[in-house]
Write a protein that holds these residues in place. Structure first.
Motif, PDB file in Angstrom:
ATOM      1  N   TYR B 251      27.127  35.889  42.306  1.00 25.86           N
ATOM      2  CA  TYR B 251      27.416  34.444  42.317  1.00 25.86           C
ATOM      3  C   TYR B 251      28.025  33.968  40.991  1.00 25.86           C
ATOM      4  O   TYR B 251      28.798  33.024  40.968  1.00 25.86           O
ATOM      5  CB  TYR B 251      26.143  33.632  42.613  1.00 25.86           C
ATOM      6  N   HIS B 331      29.801  38.641  50.661  1.00 27.07           N
ATOM      7  CA  HIS B 331      29.014  38.437  51.878  1.00 27.07           C
ATOM      8  C   HIS B 331      27.995  39.573  52.033  1.00 27.07           C
ATOM      9  O   HIS B 331      26.802  39.333  52.198  1.00 27.07           O
ATOM     10  CB  HIS B 331      29.929  38.356  53.101  1.00 27.07           C
ATOM     11  N   THR B 335      25.791  36.561  49.649  1.00 24.83           N
ATOM     12  CA  THR B 335      25.588  35.408  50.540  1.00 24.83           C
ATOM     13  C   THR B 335      24.746  35.793  51.760  1.00 24.83           C
ATOM     14  O   THR B 335      24.028  34.956  52.309  1.00 24.83           O
ATOM     15  CB  THR B 335      26.928  34.788  50.991  1.00 24.83           C
ATOM     16  N   ASP B 338      21.189  34.922  51.318  1.00 23.80           N
ATOM     17  CA  ASP B 338      20.887  33.510  51.579  1.00 23.80           C
ATOM     18  C   ASP B 338      20.937  33.187  53.068  1.00 23.80           C
ATOM     19  O   ASP B 338      20.188  32.353  53.559  1.00 23.80           O
ATOM     20  CB  ASP B 338      21.892  32.608  50.840  1.00 23.80           C
ATOM     21  N   GLN B 339      21.841  33.850  53.766  1.00 20.73           N
ATOM     22  CA  GLN B 339      22.019  33.538  55.196  1.00 20.73           C
ATOM     23  C   GLN B 339      20.919  34.125  56.078  1.00 20.73           C
ATOM     24  O   GLN B 339      20.457  33.486  57.013  1.00 20.73           O
ATOM     25  CB  GLN B 339      23.374  34.086  55.680  1.00 20.73           C
ATOM     26  N   PHE B 340      20.553  35.369  55.799  1.00 26.10           N
ATOM     27  CA  PHE B 340      19.666  36.080  56.723  1.00 26.10           C
ATOM     28  C   PHE B 340      18.436  36.707  56.064  1.00 26.10           C
ATOM     29  O   PHE B 340      17.673  37.408  56.719  1.00 26.10           O
ATOM     30  CB  PHE B 340      20.450  37.166  57.478  1.00 26.10           C
TER      31      PHE B 340
END
Lengths: 280, 383
Positions: B251, B331, B335, B338-340
C-alpha cells in the motif's frame, strides 16, 4: 420471476416494461419502468441497477427517481455506448431487463441534523435527485440544503423545472453554473468549484455529497477540504467498468473496494489516498 | 484423531480401485493427465491416465516434463491447469432467453453439472479453492454455477513430497502438507523397500470410501515415512516471499519505480491470470442469434491485463501495462486481504513458470520491499 428467484439467480434480469419515456436534454432520456410481475423493488437513494436490453447487453445505471414512489423505477440515461443507445431507443410498452438494487447509497442517517451541500456535475445530478427528494420530504430532519450544479452548457442542464421549484423552497437553495454559454445566459459561468467560494458554508455543520465526472469530484473534494470540511464529511459516487454488480466479476475494483458492493458512494476519507494514484 | 480420520496404507496398484469406487458412486473423476507436453487436468477413466513415472521441471518462464526413474503416480507439481476450470468454468452460459411479445422469458434451467471427484489436489490448490469459495459463496450473492459445482465435490488430496523451483507454499503457509477441507488425503511414499500410499480420511464420505478399499493399517513407521517425504518438499521449496506486513508494504508503494520496470517487461498477455488458481475476474457478454428471437448471456474468464477490463466512457482506466501489473500484484497480495480476509496468493508458482518473459512475483515483492526498506532508513525519514 419472483424476487426470491432473482436472489437465487442473481445474473438473471427481471422484465420491466417502459411506462414513460422522456427526453431531458439532447441524447438524454428518463425511463420510467414498471415490473411485469409482482416484484418488490425498493431502493435507497444513490443505489444502482443493471439494465438490460434484449440481446444488446447490460449497463449499471443509478436510480434518478423517487424512492417513495413504490412500484416504478426511474433512470436518466445518456447515450454513450451501444447499450445506453439501445436503452434510449426503447418505446413505451417495450420490455427491458432489470437487476438490483445494488450497492451502498447516500448516507441518509449520517447527514441527519446537518446542513447538506450537494454538488453535481452534468449527468451526476441524476443519482443525486432521489437524495434531494428524500431530503426535502424529510426537511425537518436536516439543516439547510444547498445544491450547486454545473454543466458544460445551458442546454445540458437537467431537470430545469424541478431546479426552479427546489430553489423556490425555504429549506433549499440552488446555484447553477455552466462552463461556457452565449450572451443569452445570465447566470454564473465557470466550473462548479467556483460556486463553493460564493456560498457560505458552516464547515462544522455541513456534509457534502458530490457526483459527477471523476475529475470534477477530485477538484470539488479538494476545494471542500481547503474550506475546512473533514474528509469524512465529504461523500462521492464512483464509477468503474462493471459486469455483474455482485462482487464476482472483479472489474469494478478500486484499491481494496468493489464499487458495486462497497460503493458506489464512498466517504472521501476511504478513498482519498487512491485519488492521489494514477491508473488505479 | 476424530472418527472420520482413519489412516491406512494403499498399494499403488489398487489406486485404480479408488477411481472405480468413485465412478460407481456417481462421481466424475478428474485429475492430472499428460497431454501436449504438460500435466493437465482431465477426466480420469483409469489410473493409467495419470502421468505415471513423469515429473516436471519448472523455472521462471520454463516448464518441461521429463521421465522419472520410478513409477510415481503423483511425482510432479502443479501444471498450467487448476481446479477452477471445473468450479468456475472458463466459458459458461449464464442463461438464455426467448423473445415473447414485447418482452422476453428466461428459458428453463440448464442441466445439472456432474458431481466431481478431484483427484490429486495439492495443499496450495486446496487453499486456492477455499479462497475462491469466499469470492463466489461468501458474499451477499452466491454464484449459483460455482455453488452447484462445489457443494457435492469430493476432494482426494495429495501431499507434496517434492517441490518445484517455482514453489513457495511454505512462505504462504498453504503447504506442502494438506491440513483441512479434503475427503481423502494421500502421501505417496517411494523408498528403497516400498512404493505405497498412506491414505487418510478427512470426512465421513472419505471414511466410507476408505472402508471399501483394500488397505492395510498404517503403522508409526509409515507416518514417519510420510512426514519425512513431506519434509523433503519443504527443503526443496524453490522460492520464498517475506509476508511480514506485506499489505502495508505494498500500500505504501503505489508509486514505486519498480512498476515502471514492469511496464517494460510485462507483455500483458494475461497468462498469469489464466494459470492462477485464485484469479476470478470475468467478462459477461450478451449475444443473440441471427433471428434476434433468442438471446444468451455468457461469462468468460477475463484478465486485469487487458485494456478492455477497466474501460469506461473516456477510455481505459489502466492504460499502461505497469498499472495493470500493479493492479494484479496489489490485488493478490494486499487488497485481497482487505476484501476477503486472506491472501489471494497461495504460493503455487504457476504465474512464474507460465510467464513468457519469466516475471517472478517473489522477485518483484522483494524488490519493492527492499526499496521500502531503503525509504524507511533514508529518504523518507522525515515523514
Amino acid at each position: 420471476m419472483s424476487y426470491e428467484a432473482s436472489k437465487k439467480y442473481p445474473m438473471q434480469p427481471v422484465p420491466f416494461h417502459v411506462l414513460k419515456m422522456q427526453e431531458e436534454i439532447p441524447d438524454c432520456y428518463t425511463l420510467t419502468l414498471q415490473p411485469e410481475f409482482n416484484v418488490v423493488s425498493s431502493f435507497s437513494p444513490g443505489q444502482f441497477y443493471m439494465l438490460y436490453v434484449f440481446g444488446h447487453g447490460e449497463v449499471p445505471i443509478s436510480v434518478s427517481g423517487n424512492s417513495f414512489e413504490m412500484g416504478t423505477l426511474m433512470f436518466t440515461i445518456m447515450t454513450i455506448g451501444s447499450v445506453t443507445k439501445a436503452l434510449c431507443s426503447v418505446c413505451v410498452g417495450d420490455v427491458v431487463g432489470v437487476r438490483g438494487p445494488f450497492g451502498k447509497g447516500w448516507p441518509l442517517e449520517q447527514v441527519k441534523g446537518r446542513d447538506v451541500l450537494i454538488i453535481a456535475g452534468g449527468l451526476g445530478l441524476a443519482p443525486l435527485r432521489p437524495l434531494i427528494y428524500h431530503l426535502i420530504s424529510h426537511s425537518a430532519d436536516y439543516g439547510i440544503i444547498t445544491l450547486l450544479y454545473g454543466t458544460r452548457t445551458p442546454d445540458m442542464i437537467l431537470f430545469q423545472d424541478e431546479l426552479a421549484s427546489w430553489d423556490d423552497r425555504d429549506d433549499m437553495r440552488v446555484f447553477l453554473t455552466v462552463d461556457s454559454a452565449g450572451s443569452e445566459w445570465h447566470g454564473h459561468a465557470g466550473v462548479v468549484t467556483e460556486l463553493i467560494e460564493k456560498i457560505g458554508i458552516d464547515t462544522v455543520r455541513t456534509t457534502a455529497l458530490t457526483c459527477g465526472p471523476e475529475i470534477m469530484m477530485r477538484f470539488t473534494a479538494h476545494a471542500l477540504l481547503g474550506k475546512g470540511l473533514a474528509a469524512s464529511d465529504i461523500y462521492i459516487s464512483m464509477e468503474r467498468n462493471m459486469k455483474c454488480a455482485l462482487g464476482h466479476c472483479g472489474r469494478c475494483q478500486y484499491g481494496p473496494h468493489f464499487i458495486c458492493k462497497d460503493g458506489p458512494v464512498f466517504a472521501f476519507d476511504q478513498v482519498e489516498y487512491l485519488f492521489k494514484v494514477r491508473e488505479v | 484423531m476424530n472418527q472420520t480420520q482413519q489412516s491406512h496404507c494403499l498399494d499403488p496398484d489398487d489406486f485404480g480401485i479408488l477411481l472405480k469406487i468413485l465412478n460407481e458412486k456417481g462421481y466424475l473423476t478428474v485429475g492430472p493427465t499428460r497431454r501436449d507436453g504438460a500435466i493437465l487436468y482431465d477426466v480420469l477413466e483409469s489410473m493409467y491416465d495419470l502421468p505415471i513415472g513423469w515429473t516436471d521441471e519448472q523455472e521462471a518462464g520454463i516448464y518441461r516434463l521429463k521421465r522419472r526413474d520410478d513409477n510415481a503416480l503423483f511425482g510432479y507439481n502443479v501444471g498450467p491447469h487448476s481446479w477452477k476450470k471445473y468450479l468456475f468454468p472458463s466459458k459458461t452460459k449464464l442463461w438464455s432467453a426467448t423473445k415473447k411479445g414485447a418482452g422476453f422469458e428466461i428459458d428453463g434451467e440448464a442441466d445439472a453439472p456432474p458431481t466431481y471427484a478431484f483427484i490429486g489436489v495439492r495443499a496450495c490448490e486446496l487453499h486456492a479453492i477455499q479462497v475462491q469459495d469466499k469470492v463466489f459463496m461468501g458474499g451477499i450473492f452466491q454464484d449459483p454455477i460455482y455453488t452447484g459445482r462445489r457443494q457435492d465435490c469430493l476432494i482426494v488430496a495429495v501431499n507434496c513430497t517434492q517441490a518445484a523451483k517455482t514453489c513457495f507454499c511454505t512462505s504462504m503457509q498453504t503447504g506442502p502438507k494438506v491440513n483441512d477441507g479434503y475427503d481423502l488425503v494421500l502421501t505417496e511414499i517411494i523408498d528403497e523397500a516400498r512404493h505405497y500410499f498412506v491414505i487418510e480420511s478427512g470426512s465421513d464420505v472419505g471414511a466410507d470410501i476408505l472402508k471399501e478399499l483394500t488397505t492395510s493399517p498404517a503403522e508409526q513407521d509409515d507416518f514417519q515415512a510420510a512426514a519425512t517425504h513431506i519434509e523433503n518438499a519443504k527443503k526443496q521449496m524453490g522460492r520464498t516471499v517475506d509476508m511480514t506486513d506485506i499489505k502495508d508494504v505494498l500500500y505504501h508503494n503505489y508509486d514505486n519505480k519498480r512498476w515502471e520496470e514492469l511496464e517494460k517487461r510485462c507483455l500483458a498477455c494475461g497468462n498469469c491470470t489464466m494459470a492462477c488458481p485464485t484469479c476470478f475476474c470475468s467478462n459477461v457478454e450478451d449475444v443473440t442469434d441471427l433471428t434476434g428471437e433468442h438471446a444468451e448471456r455468457w461469462r468468460t474468464w477475463d484478465s486485469c491485463f487487458t485494456m478492455d477490463f477497466s474501460n469506461i466512457h473516456g477510455g481505459s482506466i489502466r492504460a499502461s501495462i505497469g498499472s495493470r501489473y500493479r493492479q494484479w500484484l496489489m490485488h493478490k497480495l494486499a487488497t485481497w486481504i482487505d476484501q476477503f480476509g486472506s491472501s489471494g496468493c497461495v504460493g503455487c508458482g504457476r504465474c512464474i513458470a507460465w510467464c513468457p518473459v519469466g516475471i517472478d512475483l517473489t522477485e518483484e515483492v522483494k524488490a519493492i520491499s527492499d526499496s521500502e526498506e531503503g525509504d524507511r532508513n533514508g529518504t523518507h525519514q522525515d515523514n
